[in-house]
Motif scaffolding. Structure first.
Motif, PDB file in Angstrom:
ATOM      1  N   HIS A   1     -40.867  16.609  26.813  1.00 34.40           N
ATOM      2  CA  HIS A   1     -39.973  15.916  27.750  1.00 34.40           C
ATOM      3  C   HIS A   1     -38.959  16.902  28.333  1.00 34.40           C
ATOM      4  N   ASP A   2     -38.327  16.488  29.411  1.00 33.08           N
ATOM      5  CA  ASP A   2     -37.291  17.337  29.996  1.00 33.08           C
ATOM      6  C   ASP A   2     -35.976  17.124  29.261  1.00 33.08           C
ATOM      7  N   LEU A   3     -35.012  18.003  29.525  1.00 33.91           N
ATOM      8  CA  LEU A   3     -33.747  17.971  28.803  1.00 33.91           C
ATOM      9  C   LEU A   3     -32.973  16.686  29.064  1.00 33.91           C
TER      10      LEU A   3
ATOM     11  N   ASN B   1     -42.483  23.261  29.640  1.00 35.36           N
ATOM     12  CA  ASN B   1     -41.640  23.677  28.516  1.00 35.36           C
ATOM     13  C   ASN B   1     -42.256  24.831  27.734  1.00 35.36           C
TER      14      ASN B   1
ATOM     15  N   LEU C   1     -33.929  13.889  26.739  1.00 37.18           N
ATOM     16  CA  LEU C   1     -33.474  14.061  25.365  1.00 37.18           C
ATOM     17  C   LEU C   1     -31.975  13.876  25.230  1.00 37.18           C
TER      18      LEU C   1
ATOM     19  N   ASN D   1     -35.366  20.641  24.421  1.00 32.08           N
ATOM     20  CA  ASN D   1     -36.789  20.630  24.768  1.00 32.08           C
ATOM     21  C   ASN D   1     -37.428  21.990  24.508  1.00 32.08           C
TER      22      ASN D   1
ATOM     23  N   ALA E   1     -40.718  15.616  21.546  1.00 32.84           N
ATOM     24  CA  ALA E   1     -39.506  16.116  22.209  1.00 32.84           C
ATOM     25  C   ALA E   1     -39.807  17.362  23.033  1.00 32.84           C
ATOM     26  N   SER E   2     -40.787  18.152  22.598  1.00 37.77           N
ATOM     27  CA  SER E   2     -41.114  19.380  23.338  1.00 37.77           C
ATOM     28  C   SER E   2     -41.868  19.104  24.623  1.00 37.77           C
TER      29      SER E   2
END
Length: 282
Positions: free
Chosen positions: A36-38, A57, A41, A249, A33-34
């Motif tokens: 990827h972009d917001l 990120n 998510l 993120n 998840a860290s």
């Protein structure tokens, strides 16, 4: 002779692998998840493969994301957590090992009672002691200070108990030999007991460092100045909506970075940690 039972070997490894997956999968999801972009998510489904926003990120969490939530720099909060964890670890070890030494090797009135009073505090949850402790800290003017953050957490009944049990297993012949050689109490402590306690100290350092690193409730009570915010407090503040949206993120990137120091401590001290918990021979 140990029998070779392939089915039991397979079953043992299967449970071991299953346990590892259960523990490691949430950490893996946080890492994915860290990266990827917001927008990805916010779709409601976290991808299972890393994305292409890793550098973006992690650079953002280390530079400007904290300021957007009214927090100090991420590295500043990490330094606060590190100082707090190190001071608590060293303080707990020093107080516990010396108090255990006094209880085991000195004969003074109410020696056993003193130990049991220390031991009984293990039965009191933190929530029971936290309000009177806060009152004392406030009356002493230690709010928003390093003393207020660390001193109330330094005493450790668990470490005192473990050191006492270890000292009681040290053969009396060693103490008698030290006395014959003219060694005083402190020389016996520094030259004999302390080296023998090396593995126990190593194991406790791992446990106590993690204990200090993950503290959240106590720092939340005694600090209102953001310059004393720890990483756990900062991460909780980051899980707040900005314009109605939580930047998951960045939260996950910060969480992954917050896990690194305890993991590194366990990796580099795992030999002492395991020996300290299992070694019985002196």
């Amino acid at each position: 002779m140990v029998e070779n039972r392939p089915f039991l070997t397979f079953l043992t490894h299967a449970f071991l692998i299953l346990g590892f997956v259960v523990v490691a999968f949430p950490v893996y999801v946080a890492f994915v998840a860290s990266t990827h972009d917001l927008q990805t998510l916010l779709t409601g489904a976290v991808p299972l493969l890393p994305g292409s926003h890793f550098i973006e990120n992690y650079s953002a969490i280390l530079t400007n994301v904290s300021a957007a939530h009214g927090l100090p720099n991420y590295s500043h909060m990490a330094l606060n957590s590190l100082v707090m964890a190190v001071v608590i670890t060293i303080g707990k070890i020093l107080i516990s090992i010396t108090s255990a030494f006094a209880i085991v090797y000195f004969r003074f009135p109410f020696r056993v009672l003193a130990f049991w009073i220390i031991f009984v505090t293990l039965m009191l949850p933190v929530e029971v002691r936290i309000m009177p402790t806060y009152k004392i800290v406030a009356d002493l003017g230690m709010l928003n200070s390093w003393a207020g953050l660390t001193i109330p957490l330094i005493a450790s009944a668990t470490a005192t108990f473990l050191f006492r049990q270890f000292f009681m297993t040290v053969p009396d012949e060693i103490l008698e030999a030290a006395r014959v050689d003219g060694a005083g109490a402190m020389k016996f402590f520094w030259d004999i007991l302390l080296p023998l306690s090396r593995t126990n100290i190593g194991a406790l350092c791992v446990i106590l460092f993690i204990y200090g690193w993950v503290q959240y409730l106590w720092p939340l009570l005694v600090t209102t100045d953001t310059s004393y915010y720890t990483l756990m407090m900062g991460m909780k503040r980051m899980v707040t909506a900005q314009d109605g949206v939580i930047a998951w993120n960045y939260v996950m990137a910060g969480s992954v970075l917050a896990m690194l120091p305890p993991i590194l401590i366990v990796i580099f001290m795992q030999r002492l940690f395991i020996r300290g918990l299992t070694e019985t021979e002196k």
